[in-house]
Design a protein around this motif. Structure first.
Motif, PDB file in Angstrom:
ATOM      1  N   ASP A 142       0.975  -1.564  -0.301  1.00 16.20           N
ATOM      2  CA  ASP A 142      -0.353   0.184   0.123  1.00 16.20           C
ATOM      3  C   ASP A 142       0.590   1.489   0.347  1.00 16.20           C
ATOM      4  N   ILE A 143       2.112   1.063  -0.271  1.00 13.52           N
ATOM      5  CA  ILE A 143       3.244   2.081  -0.231  1.00 13.52           C
ATOM      6  C   ILE A 143       3.892   2.283  -1.272  1.00 13.52           C
ATOM      7  N   SER A 144       3.743   3.530  -2.018  1.00 16.23           N
ATOM      8  CA  SER A 144       4.462   3.587  -3.686  1.00 16.23           C
ATOM      9  C   SER A 144       5.834   4.108  -3.275  1.00 16.23           C
ATOM     10  N   VAL A 145       6.629   4.007  -3.786  1.00 15.15           N
ATOM     11  CA  VAL A 145       7.788   4.573  -3.622  1.00 15.15           C
ATOM     12  C   VAL A 145       7.143   5.972  -4.419  1.00 15.15           C
ATOM     13  N   TYR A 146       6.438   6.791  -4.253  1.00 17.20           N
ATOM     14  CA  TYR A 146       5.788   8.709  -4.923  1.00 17.20           C
ATOM     15  C   TYR A 146       5.449   8.996  -3.690  1.00 17.20           C
ATOM     16  N   MET A 147       4.835   8.292  -2.678  1.00 16.11           N
ATOM     17  CA  MET A 147       4.299   8.378  -1.602  1.00 16.11           C
ATOM     18  C   MET A 147       5.974   8.574  -0.443  1.00 16.11           C
ATOM     19  N   ILE A 148       6.538   7.915  -0.909  1.00 15.61           N
ATOM     20  CA  ILE A 148       8.130   8.368  -0.387  1.00 15.61           C
ATOM     21  C   ILE A 148       8.598   9.436  -0.202  1.00 15.61           C
ATOM     22  N   PHE A 149       8.644   9.155  -1.528  1.00 13.00           N
ATOM     23  CA  PHE A 149       9.769  10.599  -2.023  1.00 13.00           C
ATOM     24  C   PHE A 149       8.766  12.203  -2.394  1.00 13.00           C
ATOM     25  N   LYS A 150       7.395  11.883  -2.439  1.00 12.52           N
ATOM     26  CA  LYS A 150       6.926  13.014  -1.387  1.00 12.52           C
ATOM     27  C   LYS A 150       6.942  13.081  -0.398  1.00 12.52           C
ATOM     28  N   ALA A 151       6.713  12.568   0.524  1.00 11.45           N
ATOM     29  CA  ALA A 151       7.023  12.998   2.052  1.00 11.45           C
ATOM     30  C   ALA A 151       8.162  13.813   2.032  1.00 11.45           C
ATOM     31  N   LYS A 183       8.960  21.151 -24.499  1.00 11.68           N
ATOM     32  CA  LYS A 183       8.030  21.610 -23.928  1.00 11.68           C
ATOM     33  C   LYS A 183       7.125  20.285 -23.553  1.00 11.68           C
ATOM     34  N   TYR A 184       6.829  19.820 -24.556  1.00 10.73           N
ATOM     35  CA  TYR A 184       5.303  18.031 -24.579  1.00 10.73           C
ATOM     36  C   TYR A 184       6.608  17.397 -23.632  1.00 10.73           C
ATOM     37  N   LEU A 185       7.700  16.859 -24.431  1.00  9.40           N
ATOM     38  CA  LEU A 185       8.989  16.083 -24.817  1.00  9.40           C
ATOM     39  C   LEU A 185       9.267  16.347 -22.190  1.00  9.40           C
ATOM     40  N   TRP A 186       9.264  16.809 -22.292  1.00  6.70           N
ATOM     41  CA  TRP A 186       9.547  17.414 -20.350  1.00  6.70           C
ATOM     42  C   TRP A 186       8.279  16.856 -19.665  1.00  6.70           C
ATOM     43  N   ARG A 187       6.872  17.218 -20.179  1.00 10.68           N
ATOM     44  CA  ARG A 187       5.877  16.875 -20.317  1.00 10.68           C
ATOM     45  C   ARG A 187       5.619  14.936 -19.984  1.00 10.68           C
ATOM     46  N   GLU A 188       6.348  14.712 -20.589  1.00  8.19           N
ATOM     47  CA  GLU A 188       5.567  13.254 -20.924  1.00  8.19           C
ATOM     48  C   GLU A 188       7.018  12.730 -20.253  1.00  8.19           C
ATOM     49  N   MET A 189       8.010  13.356 -20.329  1.00  5.64           N
ATOM     50  CA  MET A 189       9.157  12.680 -19.276  1.00  5.64           C
ATOM     51  C   MET A 189       8.932  12.503 -18.058  1.00  5.64           C
ATOM     52  N   ARG A 190       8.432  12.989 -17.515  1.00  6.76           N
ATOM     53  CA  ARG A 190       8.017  13.901 -15.636  1.00  6.76           C
ATOM     54  C   ARG A 190       6.557  13.088 -15.793  1.00  6.76           C
ATOM     55  N   ASP A 191       5.888  12.754 -16.653  1.00  7.02           N
ATOM     56  CA  ASP A 191       4.765  11.690 -16.372  1.00  7.02           C
ATOM     57  C   ASP A 191       4.773  10.324 -16.519  1.00  7.02           C
ATOM     58  N   ALA A 192       6.037  10.058 -17.440  1.00  7.66           N
ATOM     59  CA  ALA A 192       6.640   8.788 -17.520  1.00  7.66           C
ATOM     60  C   ALA A 192       6.974   8.141 -16.271  1.00  7.66           C
ATOM     61  N   MET A 193       8.657   9.227 -15.607  1.00  9.72           N
ATOM     62  CA  MET A 193       8.474   8.822 -13.830  1.00  9.72           C
ATOM     63  C   MET A 193       7.179   8.780 -13.241  1.00  9.72           C
ATOM     64  N   SER A 194       6.903  10.091 -12.893  1.00 11.14           N
ATOM     65  CA  SER A 194       5.778   9.921 -11.733  1.00 11.14           C
ATOM     66  C   SER A 194       4.895   8.867 -11.837  1.00 11.14           C
ATOM     67  N   VAL A 242       5.922   5.742 -12.735  1.00 13.77           N
ATOM     68  CA  VAL A 242       6.374   4.179 -12.426  1.00 13.77           C
ATOM     69  C   VAL A 242       6.442   4.446 -11.493  1.00 13.77           C
ATOM     70  N   MET A 243       6.848   5.848 -10.319  1.00 12.23           N
ATOM     71  CA  MET A 243       6.846   5.897  -8.423  1.00 12.23           C
ATOM     72  C   MET A 243       5.579   5.700  -7.777  1.00 12.23           C
ATOM     73  N   LYS A 244       4.876   6.139  -9.150  1.00 11.85           N
ATOM     74  CA  LYS A 244       3.821   5.434  -8.416  1.00 11.85           C
ATOM     75  C   LYS A 244       2.840   4.319  -8.553  1.00 11.85           C
ATOM     76  N   ASN A 245       3.433   3.678  -9.416  1.00 13.04           N
ATOM     77  CA  ASN A 245       3.311   2.232  -9.636  1.00 13.04           C
ATOM     78  C   ASN A 245       3.621   1.409  -8.408  1.00 13.04           C
ATOM     79  N   THR A 246       4.952   1.470  -8.767  1.00 16.31           N
ATOM     80  CA  THR A 246       6.204   1.236  -7.604  1.00 16.31           C
ATOM     81  C   THR A 246       5.755   0.992  -6.172  1.00 16.31           C
ATOM     82  N   THR A 247       5.360  -0.082  -6.025  1.00 17.25           N
ATOM     83  CA  THR A 247       5.473   0.403  -4.487  1.00 17.25           C
ATOM     84  C   THR A 247       6.824  -0.725  -3.696  1.00 17.25           C
TER      85      THR A 247
END
Length: 137
Positions: A73-82, A101-112, A114-119
């Protein structure tokens, strides 16, 4: 993207707790010694994890820290956000084109994603054969 020592140590601390989930509590000092880092520095990071309700502590002879919820129940995103002040910052330049700008947004969203879907569970059950690597951009 740059992951600070706060993020790295926070993630390490949480994986240690995940490895010990439902078996024993861990002290900040014992984890700091294992990692070879300052226990005072790690204590500051753990305070942020506690404030985010990701860990809980117990005082006393058998006290220490433990996860406040199951590792799945704890994602990597939750840890980094904290623990991180800013996560997934990609600075834009006023000269960036619409495509950049599109590329930067896509890269950010992809990393986000991965972090949100990795527990934590994913991390502690992943194969040990994964080789160490670094990315340089």
């Amino acid at each position: 993207m740059f992951i600070s020592t706060k993020g790295r140590y926070g993630l390490y601390f949480m994986t240690v707790l995940a490895d010990n989930y439902n078996s024993c509590k861990r002290s900040v000092k014992s984890v700091a010694i294992e990692r070879g880092i300052s226990d005072l520095y790690l204590e500051q990071i753990v305070a942020k994890l506690k404030k985010a309700n990701l860990v809980k502590s117990t005082r006393g002879a058998h006290g220490g820290y433990e996860l406040s919820m199951p590792p799945e129940d704890i994602s990597v995103y939750m840890i980094f956000k904290a623990v991180e002040e800013n996560i997934l910052v990609i600075e834009q330049d006023e000269k960036d084109t619409k495509n950049e700008k599109y590329l930067w947004r896509e890269m950010r969203d992809a990393m986000s994603g991965v972090m949100k879907n990795t527990t934590l569970y994913d991390l502690i059950t992943s194969p040990d054969e994964i080789e160490e690597y670094m990315f340089y951009i």
